[in-house]
Each structure stands twice: as C-alpha cells, then as structure tokens.
Design a protein around this motif. Structure first.
Motif, PDB file in Angstrom:
ATOM      1  N   LYS A 159       0.869  -0.901  -0.122  1.00 55.49           N
ATOM      2  CA  LYS A 159       0.123   0.200  -0.064  1.00 55.49           C
ATOM      3  C   LYS A 159       0.703   1.417  -0.193  1.00 55.49           C
ATOM      4  CE  LYS A 159      -3.824  -2.083   2.330  1.00 55.49           C
ATOM      5  NZ  LYS A 159      -4.714  -1.916   3.438  1.00 55.49           N
ATOM      6  N   ASP A 160       2.288   0.936   0.963  1.00 51.36           N
ATOM      7  CA  ASP A 160       2.951   2.534   0.737  1.00 51.36           C
ATOM      8  C   ASP A 160       4.433   2.230  -0.168  1.00 51.36           C
ATOM      9  OD1 ASP A 160       4.663   0.349   1.722  1.00 51.36           O
ATOM     10  OD2 ASP A 160       5.687   1.196   2.995  1.00 51.36           O
ATOM     11  N   ALA A 161       3.819   1.028  -1.440  1.00 52.33           N
ATOM     12  CA  ALA A 161       4.974   1.412  -2.848  1.00 52.33           C
ATOM     13  C   ALA A 161       5.224   2.656  -3.404  1.00 52.33           C
ATOM     14  CB  ALA A 161       4.411  -0.023  -3.510  1.00 52.33           C
ATOM     15  N   GLN A 162       6.352   2.881  -3.718  1.00 53.05           N
ATOM     16  CA  GLN A 162       6.734   4.014  -4.080  1.00 53.05           C
ATOM     17  C   GLN A 162       7.787   4.051  -5.238  1.00 53.05           C
ATOM     18  OE1 GLN A 162       8.542   5.900  -0.720  1.00 53.05           O
ATOM     19  NE2 GLN A 162       7.408   7.744  -0.684  1.00 53.05           N
ATOM     20  N   ARG A 163       7.230   4.765  -6.354  1.00 51.91           N
ATOM     21  CA  ARG A 163       7.632   4.116  -7.731  1.00 51.91           C
ATOM     22  C   ARG A 163       8.320   5.386  -8.355  1.00 51.91           C
ATOM     23  NH1 ARG A 163       5.803  -0.413 -10.990  1.00 51.91           N
ATOM     24  NH2 ARG A 163       6.476   0.096 -12.077  1.00 51.91           N
ATOM     25  N   ALA A 173      15.087   2.311 -16.156  1.00 54.98           N
ATOM     26  CA  ALA A 173      14.726   1.245 -14.717  1.00 54.98           C
ATOM     27  C   ALA A 173      13.951   2.073 -13.540  1.00 54.98           C
ATOM     28  CB  ALA A 173      16.123   1.535 -14.457  1.00 54.98           C
ATOM     29  N   THR A 174      13.341   0.681 -13.256  1.00 51.04           N
ATOM     30  CA  THR A 174      12.357   2.300 -12.187  1.00 51.04           C
ATOM     31  C   THR A 174      13.001   1.620 -10.937  1.00 51.04           C
ATOM     32  OG1 THR A 174      10.214   1.654 -13.832  1.00 51.04           O
ATOM     33  CG2 THR A 174       9.792   1.938 -11.960  1.00 51.04           C
ATOM     34  N   ILE A 175      12.097   1.708  -9.368  1.00 54.72           N
ATOM     35  CA  ILE A 175      12.676   1.105  -8.420  1.00 54.72           C
ATOM     36  C   ILE A 175      11.564   1.569  -8.031  1.00 54.72           C
ATOM     37  CG2 ILE A 175      14.227   1.938  -6.178  1.00 54.72           C
ATOM     38  CD1 ILE A 175      16.030   1.255  -8.382  1.00 54.72           C
ATOM     39  N   VAL A 176      11.043   0.210  -7.343  1.00 52.08           N
ATOM     40  CA  VAL A 176      10.042   0.183  -6.354  1.00 52.08           C
ATOM     41  C   VAL A 176       9.844  -0.497  -5.391  1.00 52.08           C
ATOM     42  CG1 VAL A 176       7.530  -0.625  -6.152  1.00 52.08           C
ATOM     43  CG2 VAL A 176       8.475  -0.380  -8.469  1.00 52.08           C
ATOM     44  N   ARG A 177      10.066   1.251  -3.356  1.00 56.91           N
ATOM     45  CA  ARG A 177      10.172   0.762  -2.493  1.00 56.91           C
ATOM     46  C   ARG A 177       8.846   0.532  -1.558  1.00 56.91           C
ATOM     47  NH1 ARG A 177      13.626   4.460   1.223  1.00 56.91           N
ATOM     48  NH2 ARG A 177      11.489   6.431   0.378  1.00 56.91           N
ATOM     49  N   SER A 178       9.102   0.066  -0.628  1.00 60.66           N
ATOM     50  CA  SER A 178       7.940  -0.229   0.255  1.00 60.66           C
ATOM     51  C   SER A 178       8.911  -0.004   1.594  1.00 60.66           C
ATOM     52  CB  SER A 178       7.214  -1.292   0.759  1.00 60.66           C
ATOM     53  OG  SER A 178       6.447  -1.633   1.968  1.00 60.66           O
ATOM     54  N   LYS A 179       8.741   1.173   2.337  1.00 60.44           N
ATOM     55  CA  LYS A 179       9.421   1.802   3.426  1.00 60.44           C
ATOM     56  C   LYS A 179       8.660   0.056   4.629  1.00 60.44           C
ATOM     57  CE  LYS A 179      10.265   6.375   3.217  1.00 60.44           C
ATOM     58  NZ  LYS A 179      10.507   7.912   4.002  1.00 60.44           N
ATOM     59  N   VAL A 185      12.972  -3.484  -5.348  1.00 57.25           N
ATOM     60  CA  VAL A 185      12.911  -3.740  -5.965  1.00 57.25           C
ATOM     61  C   VAL A 185      13.304  -3.287  -7.213  1.00 57.25           C
ATOM     62  CG1 VAL A 185      11.476  -5.066  -7.897  1.00 57.25           C
ATOM     63  CG2 VAL A 185      11.445  -5.718  -5.378  1.00 57.25           C
ATOM     64  N   ILE A 186      14.140  -3.595  -8.057  1.00 56.25           N
ATOM     65  CA  ILE A 186      15.049  -2.434  -9.500  1.00 56.25           C
ATOM     66  C   ILE A 186      13.858  -3.161 -10.711  1.00 56.25           C
ATOM     67  CG2 ILE A 186      16.805  -4.001  -9.830  1.00 56.25           C
ATOM     68  CD1 ILE A 186      17.092  -1.644 -11.591  1.00 56.25           C
ATOM     69  N   ILE A 187      12.958  -3.026 -11.241  1.00 59.03           N
ATOM     70  CA  ILE A 187      12.457  -3.180 -12.618  1.00 59.03           C
ATOM     71  C   ILE A 187      13.214  -2.574 -13.798  1.00 59.03           C
ATOM     72  CG2 ILE A 187      10.402  -3.617 -13.697  1.00 59.03           C
ATOM     73  CD1 ILE A 187       8.933  -3.305 -10.896  1.00 59.03           C
TER      74      ILE A 187
END
Length: 263
Positions: A159-163, A173-179, A185-187
């Motif tokens: 729910k708190d994932a930031q891209r 390159a996309t970084i998805v981070r959940s605090k 994760v890198i995509i």
C-alpha cells in the motif's frame, strides 16, 4: 458412577450417541465439571473451524496421509481375565424394558465410539488454524485461494509502495520501494546486456553519499527484468547503477550510469 462414562464426552460433543447413551451421559454431565469443560472445549473448537478460511493443501498430502494410515495400530479386543472369555454385552429381555447399562456395556460402547472420537481428533488436527486460516484437506474443492506472494510481489503491491523512474539510453529503470517492508525492487525495461566481462551492479546510497551494494543484475538481456534488492531500503536516500567487473565489486569502480533519488 463408572469412570468409563467419561470416554463418551467426545462422541456426545459431535452428537454420535444413541438416545439411551445420550440420556445416561447427560445425567452424568450435570454433576461432572470435568466432562462439562471437555464438551464445551470440543464444541468451541468446532465453531472456530467453521469461521476459518480454506487454503489448498500441498499436492503430496493425500499420499502422505494414506501411507501413515497403514501404520496406525488398532485397539486390541476386549478380554477378560487370563483364560476367560469376555462376557457378552447383555441383551434386553424380549418385550421388556432395557436393563441399566453395566460396566461391561459401558466399556463396549466406549470402544465402539472410540473411532468416532479419533475421527474428530484427526479432523481437528488436519484443520490447522494458524493466524485465522484453517487448512483442511477435506474441504479444498473449488478453492480459489492464491499461493503466497513472493517478497518481490509484496513490495510491488504494498500500500505504501513508491515508484521512482529513470531513463537510461532508451532503457528505463524503475525502483519500487516500500518503507513498511523495508525492501525495494528494481524493474529494468529494455535494458541491454552488460558489456562482455562486465555486470550491472545496484547500490543503495546513504544520506552521507556512501554506496552500499544491493546486488548484481543477471548477465542477460530481457525485455523486462525485475530483481529484489539486498538491504533495508528504508535507510537509504537513493539507488545507483554502475558497470562493474563480472561478479561485482566491494565498492563502485566507475561512475554511475544512473542515480535515482528517493524524493
């Protein structure tokens, strides 16, 4: 009161007694706190199982259960004193009232009902209530329960994932981070393969600008590639990508081809 009547509590809880046995046990139940507690506990467990969700068991469970059933030793038959045959259970006289149960008849009933009590225990053991989820091999038909998500999928769906996105010479390159999960994760979309003898290495950048290895990307080109980064992503300010010798380095040996800030 014969102690063997206590053995009827399990069958009573699942309504497996006949009318005579039920009446007899209920008279006993009114004055036996131990049986009252046991019956209440069994009924409460049955209610809890009906409230649980259903999850599909492993495919190998059925074979394992069938193999173990073959090793279960049945109860030995009732016997009297050595050299004597077991007395038969008395029968009511024709047309007359049913005689009060004897010690022998109660024991016989307990043995007859024992498989029912065992079945209740086996069903309860097979329905493992863990965190509100009941897992039962007898109730999995039509189940739509999905398999557990991988950590990578949990991060992407958090729910708190930031891209955070960055274009790199036609690739992205996309970084998805959940605090809350502390992971990232890198995509990589359309990322070309690293040069011969080289690898792309991912780094976390801390608030002081120092780089900490988060892993080496697979040495291959794919339209889309995703990788879970190593380390607590909640502690860092961004991600960098460098080209390093095959297998990666302890610290960056070249300037980053991309820096992605968490802002």
């Amino acid at each position: 009161m014969n102690a063997d009547i206590h053995g009827l509590s399990g069958a009573y809880a699942v309504d497996a007694l006949d009318d005579v046995e039920r009446a007899e046990f209920e008279r006993h139940l009114g004055q036996c706190p131990e049986c009252q507690d046991e019956v209440a506990s069994l009924r409460a467990a049955a209610v809890e199982l009906t409230h649980a969700s259903v999850a599909t068991p492993p495919a190998a469970l059925r074979e394992s259960v069938l193999q173990q059933i073959a090793t279960v030793r049945p109860l030995p038959p009732l016997t009297g004193r050595p050299g004597q045959a077991s007395p038969a259970e008395p029968q009511p006289p024709a047309g007359g009232p049913l005689a009060p149960p004897t010690v022998t008849s109660l024991e016989s009933r307990r043995r007859r009902i024992a498989p029912v009590t065992w079945l209740v225990a086996a069903a309860a053991a097979a329905a493992l209530v863990i965190g509100g989820i009941a897992w039962s091999p007898w109730n999995n038909q039509g189940s739509t329960q999905q398999p557990p998500l991988s950590i990578t999928e949990q991060v992407i769906r958090a729910k708190d994932a930031q891209r955070y996105e960055k274009d790199i010479d036609g690739a992205r390159a996309t970084i998805v981070r959940s605090k809350s999960l502390g992971r990232a994760v890198i995509i990589a979309d359309n990322m070309p393969a690293a040069p011969a003898g080289k690898d792309y290495q991912i780094w976390f950048q801390d608030p002081k600008g120092a780089m900490h290895s988060a892993g080496v990307m697979p040495h291959e080109a794919k339209p889309t590639l995703s990788m879970l980064l190593n380390g607590d992503a909640s502690r860092y300010n961004g991600v960098g990508i460098t080209v390093e010798p095959l297998g990666g380095s302890q610290e960056p040996t070249s300037a980053p081809i991309a820096l992605i800030a968490f802002s």
